[in-house]
Enzyme design. Sequence first.
Site, mmCIF file in Angstrom:
data_model
loop_
_atom_site.group_PDB
_atom_site.id
_atom_site.type_symbol
_atom_site.label_atom_id
_atom_site.label_comp_id
_atom_site.label_asym_id
_atom_site.label_seq_id
_atom_site.Cartn_x
_atom_site.Cartn_y
_atom_site.Cartn_z
ATOM 1 N N THR A 205 0.814 -1.334 -0.027
ATOM 2 C CA THR A 205 -0.037 -0.066 0.010
ATOM 3 C C THR A 205 0.915 1.253 -0.174
ATOM 4 O OG1 THR A 205 -2.013 1.169 1.076
ATOM 5 C CG2 THR A 205 -0.153 0.175 2.592
ATOM 6 N N HIS B 281 19.514 35.561 37.809
ATOM 7 C CA HIS B 281 18.520 36.520 37.764
ATOM 8 C C HIS B 281 18.926 37.815 36.981
ATOM 9 C CE1 HIS B 281 15.610 34.621 40.359
ATOM 10 N NE2 HIS B 281 16.828 34.573 41.300
ATOM 11 N N SER C 78 25.107 48.374 11.299
ATOM 12 C CA SER C 78 24.087 49.003 11.024
ATOM 13 C C SER C 78 23.979 49.869 9.775
ATOM 14 C CB SER C 78 23.770 49.901 12.230
ATOM 15 O OG SER C 78 22.812 51.142 12.123
ATOM 16 N N LYS D 102 28.035 50.371 15.206
ATOM 17 C CA LYS D 102 27.505 49.348 15.648
ATOM 18 C C LYS D 102 28.135 47.822 15.376
ATOM 19 C CE LYS D 102 23.865 49.005 17.759
ATOM 20 N NZ LYS D 102 22.642 49.114 17.236
ATOM 21 N N ASN E 297 19.789 35.518 15.243
ATOM 22 C CA ASN E 297 19.447 34.806 14.193
ATOM 23 C C ASN E 297 19.241 33.240 14.559
ATOM 24 O OD1 ASN E 297 20.791 32.659 11.804
ATOM 25 N ND2 ASN E 297 18.699 33.842 11.243
ATOM 26 N N SER F 87 0.197 16.104 5.410
ATOM 27 C CA SER F 87 0.784 17.392 4.901
ATOM 28 C C SER F 87 1.682 17.879 5.985
ATOM 29 C CB SER F 87 -0.527 18.285 4.803
ATOM 30 O OG SER F 87 -1.286 18.165 6.096
ATOM 31 N N GLU G 25 3.911 16.496 7.879
ATOM 32 C CA GLU G 25 5.128 15.945 7.679
ATOM 33 C C GLU G 25 5.895 16.254 6.452
ATOM 34 O OE1 GLU G 25 4.196 11.863 10.516
ATOM 35 O OE2 GLU G 25 4.384 11.652 8.294
#
Length: 433
Positions: free
Chosen positions: A93, A141, A262, A268, A276, A307, A309
């Site tokens: 199948t 923290h 920049s 910068k 990213n 769909s 996967e």
Amino acid sequence: MIERYSRPEMVALWSAESRFRIWFEIEAHALDAMAELGVVPHSSAKAVWEKGAFEVDRIDEIERETKHDVIAFLTNVAEHVGEEARFLHQGMTSSDVLDTCLSVQLARASDIMIADLDALLVVLKRRAFEHKMTPTIGRSHGIHAEPVTFGLKLAQAYAEFARNRARLVLARADIATCAISGAVGTFANIDPRVEAHVAEKMGLTVEPVSTQVIPRDRHAMFFATLGVIASSVERLSIEIRHLQRTEVLEAEEYFAPGQKGSSAMPHKRNPILTENLTGLARMVRSAVVPALENVALWHERDISHSSVERMIGPDATITLDFALVRLTGVIDKLLVYPARMQRNLDRMGGLVHSQRVLLALTQAGMSREVAYKAVQRNAMRVWESDGEQSLLQLLKDDGEVTGYLSNAELEDKFDLGYHFRHVDTIFARVFEE
């Protein structure tokens, strides 16, 4: 998946050409087994291997009419093989082909990512030993806590990615199963020995019991593992991003000659790679919930998982592969500033040694509650002076404190090296065991 965040080897694995090649091998190996069992003529198996071919464009053309990708593929192969192709797919199948192919692809994707992790571990180990005894401040923290070394930070990352490697090896083994069991998985029209033969040839293990599909708990675990690895990528990336902030600047991404940070501000130097990576980690994790929801299919099968996967298989593996390689490059070239680390350590007037003084006072006979108050009231004066005052000097001027500890004893509690006595032990646990 977009080209910007892709590497050729992983992309090729998910190409239509690669997918149909795997389909062809599954069908041809199954035919070999059936020929050995006397179910089909040996000439048929031989003809498929010798004449079998396919064209992606032609398969797409046929599918536009049939609305069935496996039938379109078989039709195209038959156009090349001729009469002997009638024995292809005997007793099988579509899911036998689709699920077994996906297992092959995910196993091969795992191999690529395991190699990625190996490369990352090499770099993390090298940089960890390079900065094994480089003092820096530990933060809880986001606030100065006690001294650590930068090597310990990297050793922790090494241990985490070593665990991730072990997880991925297990996930690979779990996902690499083969199902050639026919409609609803009963082997009614195909011998189980065919499945065993295909599994061996394709580098898989036999699925113990399939319905008409390989159980999706396997896939859920696989993508969950990718999600965990992505989270580790993000954790280390965020650490670097924090260390690169102007106010901290203890480490930063390599800034290449000619690189621009920049479009507006020429000064910068931004942590663009680790930012990213944080975003890419989110995309990998986005595959986890759909994979978990794919587990609950109707009865012996439905195609609600299909769909999902077709998207998350290539997207998650391609993205994580790219992210691991990018992270390896970041760590390899990471700029580390020990002098700035030391300045930050010293910035708050010795507050990082408060616990040692607290413990020394309790060991000298002062109750913990009284000792805590005595150290804290002096520490708060340092805090409020933004580190302009010295905790050591304030403690020396505090009669309640000096009633228990001499100046020499207090000075001893401000020894930075004390905090690194067990670094060798930790490194031995991480790298030798």
